[in-house]
Structure formats: C-alpha cells, structure tokens
Write a protein that holds these residues in place. Structure first.
Motif, PDB file in Angstrom:
ATOM      1  N   PRO A   2       0.821  -1.209   0.000  1.00 13.44           N
ATOM      2  CA  PRO A   2       0.000   0.000   0.000  1.00 13.44           C
ATOM      3  C   PRO A   2       0.858   1.264   0.000  1.00 13.44           C
ATOM      4  CG  PRO A   2      -0.095  -1.109   2.145  1.00 13.44           C
ATOM      5  CD  PRO A   2       0.660  -2.005   1.233  1.00 13.44           C
ATOM      6  N   HIS A   3       0.383   2.270  -0.725  1.00 16.75           N
ATOM      7  CA  HIS A   3       1.003   3.588  -0.732  1.00 16.75           C
ATOM      8  C   HIS A   3       0.083   4.502   0.070  1.00 16.75           C
ATOM      9  CE1 HIS A   3       4.261   3.303  -3.927  1.00 16.75           C
ATOM     10  NE2 HIS A   3       3.772   2.083  -3.826  1.00 16.75           N
ATOM     11  N   TRP A  49       6.293   0.385   7.776  1.00 18.96           N
ATOM     12  CA  TRP A  49       5.535  -0.850   7.932  1.00 18.96           C
ATOM     13  C   TRP A  49       4.152  -0.580   8.507  1.00 18.96           C
ATOM     14  CZ3 TRP A  49       7.398  -5.597   6.371  1.00 18.96           C
ATOM     15  CH2 TRP A  49       8.736  -5.608   5.965  1.00 18.96           C
ATOM     16  N   LEU A  50       3.205  -1.445   8.124  1.00 19.39           N
ATOM     17  CA  LEU A  50       1.847  -1.429   8.655  1.00 19.39           C
ATOM     18  C   LEU A  50       1.570  -2.798   9.268  1.00 19.39           C
ATOM     19  CD1 LEU A  50      -1.040  -0.335   9.008  1.00 19.39           C
ATOM     20  CD2 LEU A  50      -1.509  -1.022   6.636  1.00 19.39           C
ATOM     21  N   THR A  64      -8.596  -4.880   5.655  1.00 23.07           N
ATOM     22  CA  THR A  64      -9.059  -6.243   5.922  1.00 23.07           C
ATOM     23  C   THR A  64      -8.376  -7.244   4.983  1.00 23.07           C
ATOM     24  OG1 THR A  64     -11.188  -5.446   6.737  1.00 23.07           O
ATOM     25  CG2 THR A  64     -11.097  -7.731   5.997  1.00 23.07           C
ATOM     26  N   ARG A  65      -8.278  -6.891   3.714  1.00 22.12           N
ATOM     27  CA  ARG A  65      -7.613  -7.775   2.736  1.00 22.12           C
ATOM     28  C   ARG A  65      -6.132  -7.936   3.081  1.00 22.12           C
ATOM     29  NH1 ARG A  65     -10.170  -4.732  -2.393  1.00 22.12           N
ATOM     30  NH2 ARG A  65     -12.203  -5.780  -2.520  1.00 22.12           N
ATOM     31  N   LEU A  66      -5.509  -6.841   3.443  1.00 22.47           N
ATOM     32  CA  LEU A  66      -4.081  -6.880   3.747  1.00 22.47           C
ATOM     33  C   LEU A  66      -3.819  -7.728   4.985  1.00 22.47           C
ATOM     34  CD1 LEU A  66      -1.446  -5.607   2.639  1.00 22.47           C
ATOM     35  CD2 LEU A  66      -1.705  -3.853   4.392  1.00 22.47           C
ATOM     36  N   ARG A  67      -4.660  -7.598   6.000  1.00 26.78           N
ATOM     37  CA  ARG A  67      -4.481  -8.378   7.232  1.00 26.78           C
ATOM     38  C   ARG A  67      -4.572  -9.874   6.925  1.00 26.78           C
ATOM     39  NH1 ARG A  67      -9.211  -7.279  10.600  1.00 26.78           N
ATOM     40  NH2 ARG A  67     -10.035  -8.888   9.225  1.00 26.78           N
TER      41      ARG A  67
END
Length: 407
Positions: free
Chosen positions: A8-9, A47-48, A27-30
C-alpha cells in the motif's frame, strides 16, 4: 503468507465497509500479509501491522520506541496543510505517552495510585449519579437532540474535570481546543495555535494548584517538588484530552452501533447482566484510537518480516481487534467474551484510565438504554457525520429521537 499483495502507498482510511468496520483494503491486507511494507506519502518505506498477534508483539517489544525525538515519525496519510517531517520532534515535558522507560516509568508511577481498580470502584456510585443527572437533563429536552452534545461529551467531561480539579465551567476552552488539535487536515499553524491555547490554560491551572492545592489529582501532582510546571502541564494535557475525548467518542459511536444492530440491542435490554461483556465488545468492535506509531530502534523480526532500524511502524488497533484469527465471527456480539482486545493498547503504554473508562461506559450505556427504551436515530444512518477527519474516531453528531413516556 502472501508476498504478492501490492504494497500500500499510504494508509487506507476510507471507511468503505461501513462506519464500524476497517477499510476493505486493510481487511484484505491483514488476511494476506499482517505485517506489510507501507510506502508513506513522503516516500519513507515503513511498515503497517494489522494482525492481532503481530500488533501485540510490537506493542510489548521495547525495541519499538514511543519517543518522537529519536527519529523522524512519518505520517501515513496526506495532510495538505502540514509539512512533511524532516527531523525528530522535540520531547514534550510530561507527555509520558511519547516516552520510553525510565522517563515513562517515572511519570506514570506518579499516577498509578490515582487510577487503581479500588479507587475507581469507589467512584462508581458517583459516576452513576453524574450519568443520572445528565439523563434527567436529556429527558427534559424536546427530541430530536444531538446525543454527542447532550450526553456523550458531558458525562466524561464532568467526570474527568472533577477528578483532575478542572473547573467544568471552562469546558468550552478545553473542548474546542482539544477538538481542533485532533483535526488531521490542518496547517501546522492551526494545530500549534490550538495546542498553545490548551497548554496556556493548563499551565495557569497547575500553577494555581501549586500555590493553593485542593483535593484532586492535579493538586496531588502539584504538591510533588520533583515535577516542573512544564511536566505538570504535559501530564494535565494528556489526562484531560484522553479523559474526555476517548470515552465521549465510544459512548456516541457505541450508541450508534447498538441502534444499527437492533437484535443485539434487544438481547442486551432483555438481559442487563450482559452489560459488562457488551462494553468489552463495544471497545473491541470500535477502537476509537485506531492507529498508533512506533519507531524501530533496531532490526526486529515480526511475523516473518524484518522491520528495519529507523522504520516508522503504523500499528492498526482497528484491524487487530477485528482479526478473525483471534475473535471468531467478527460482527458485534454482546455475548462475546472480548477480554484481550487492544482498544486500550498493550504493554507498558496500556491505557492508565481503562478502569475509569469501563465504569463510565457501563453507567452510560446502561442508564441510556434503561431510560430511553425507544431511542432511535433521527436521521438515516448514512447521514451520520463520521470523524474520519480526526485522530480519534467517532461521530461529530448523533441526532436521536424517542417517544416521550407519559408519567
């Protein structure tokens, strides 16, 4: 764990899944990569962290610093009026939420006695009385009314003012300036003006308490010679801001959530003994402090990824509290045993006032639902103004109505 998910940017902040759920992209990234690289708007590669286990690890690991004076803390979303940070922020005296041990430990220890479970329990009856008086006032109004201004904001403001020894008559000063300070999209001048006004007011207050102390938390602190006026002001700022903004937003947003989940609300009304669990579930479901920041002081492995020294780490409490790997079946469920949620954080910085917040929320929700059995939104849910523009999430207004009970 997928490495093919696009990085993600900028932090996804659009509440496209509704007012209560994480953004769809989060939600998708998690699900695919709970510890993900994140490209910040200024080009920083940080980082996320979105997975429950990984968030707990980061918040408990002292190698992830809360200090903003160690390195540049990059902001993960565009702030058009705010210049991108190019150097560390100076440490603010007394603001122990932005400190590490031993400074954090020294200041926090001075407050632990004021917020013990036993002391909060002793306040429970008084808080219930405050709620009752505010409900009396609410019942005397002609609906529709804004629940934020008439209930959700006054209750925690009254409580924290009494505890700290802040005159409630001054609420216009601190409520307006604390709200301005929390706006995301504003110029540095506007933010600093709000902060300056609030700190100026609090510096005058703690100076007066040092001269003539009373029976309140700020007076107790002012009696301690090893705290400077600047430190007292920073502590007062933190306690006042956290003490009314967070709980007020949970009360308003939680009421909105209950009204939008009538089945859960009916079960809670039918079984008031569920209230303590329902409060924990609301805290899990609606963490109003949705992101926190840390600075990596060395290379650390988290969730199979190496977070490099000097990285800004964005910790998503919202995503972690909705992680289906920890909380099976994510929708609001008043029967859930949601202990272990991260609404109050985790580790050394776990919220000092969490027991006070729980008592206020139990009294607030319990009293409101008992007193107004026909409470309902006065506008369509889609028209409720969300605080997506603020650093503490909630609703700007919650217009509600009810059918008056004839006595």
């Amino acid at each position: 764990m997928s490495r093919t998910v696009p990085v993600p940017h900028g932090l996804p902040i659009d509440r496209d899944a509704g007012p209560f759920d994480p953004p769809t992209a989060i939600t998708r990234l998690r699900a695919a990569r709970p510890v993900s690289p994140l490209v910040f708007p200024d080009g920083h590669e940080g980082w996320l962290v979105t997975g429950y286990d990984a968030v707990r690890q980061v918040m408990a690991d002292t190698r992830f610093s809360s200090r903003q004076d160690l390195g540049v803390i990059h902001v993960p979303y565009e702030t058009p009026g705010m210049p991108a940070p190019t150097e560390p922020s100076p440490q603010v005296p007394g603001l122990f939420i932005a400190m590490d041990p031993p400074d954090h430990t020294r200041l926090r220890r001075k407050l632990t006695g004021a917020f013990t479970v036993m002391r909060m329990k002793q306040l429970e009856e008084h808080i219930t009385d405050i709620v009752g008086r505010q409900l009396d006032r609410l019942a005397g109004l002609t609906p529709p009314v804004d629940l934020v201004q008439e209930f959700a904001l006054p209750v925690p403001s009254l409580v924290i003012c009494e505890l700290l020894g802040v005159p409630y008559a001054d609420r216009a000063t601190f409520q307006v300036n604390s709200a301005k300070f929390l706006v995301k999209d504003q110029s540095l001048e506007e933010k600093m003006a709000a902060l300056g006004a609030l700190n100026g007011y609090l510096a005058g207050l703690v100076t007066s308490k040092r001269a003539e102390p009373g029976e309140d938390i700020l007076s107790d602190l002012a009696r301690q010679d090893d705290l400077s006026v600047e430190e007292l002001t920073g502590i007062a700022f933190l306690l006042l801001l956290a003490g009314h903004e967070t709980t007020a937003n949970v009360l308003a947003l939680g009421t909105f959530a209950f009204l939008e989940h009538p089945g859960q609300l009916a079960e809670l009304r039918a079984n008031p003994d569920l209230l303590p669990d329902a409060v924990e579930e609301i805290l899990r479901y609606l963490p109003v402090v949705d992101v926190l920041y840390r600075y990596a002081t060395e290379d650390v492995e988290v969730g199979g990824e190496t977070i490099g020294k000097g990285s800004t780490v964005v910790v998503s409490l919202l995503a972690a509290n909705h992680d289906p790997r920890r909380f099976d079946g994510d929708p609001l469920d008043v029967h859930r045993k949601a202990r272990g949620h991260l609404a109050f954080g985790h580790g050394a910085h776990q919220c000092l006032g969490q027991q006070l917040a729980r008592i206020e929320l139990r009294a607030g929700f319990g009293g409101l639902l008992r007193r107004f059995p026909e409470l309902r939104l006065a506008i369509p849910a889609g028209e409720v103004k969300l605080k997506a523009d603020m650093n503490i999430y909630g609703v700007h207004e919650l217009p509600v109505t009810w059918t008056a009970v004839r006595r």
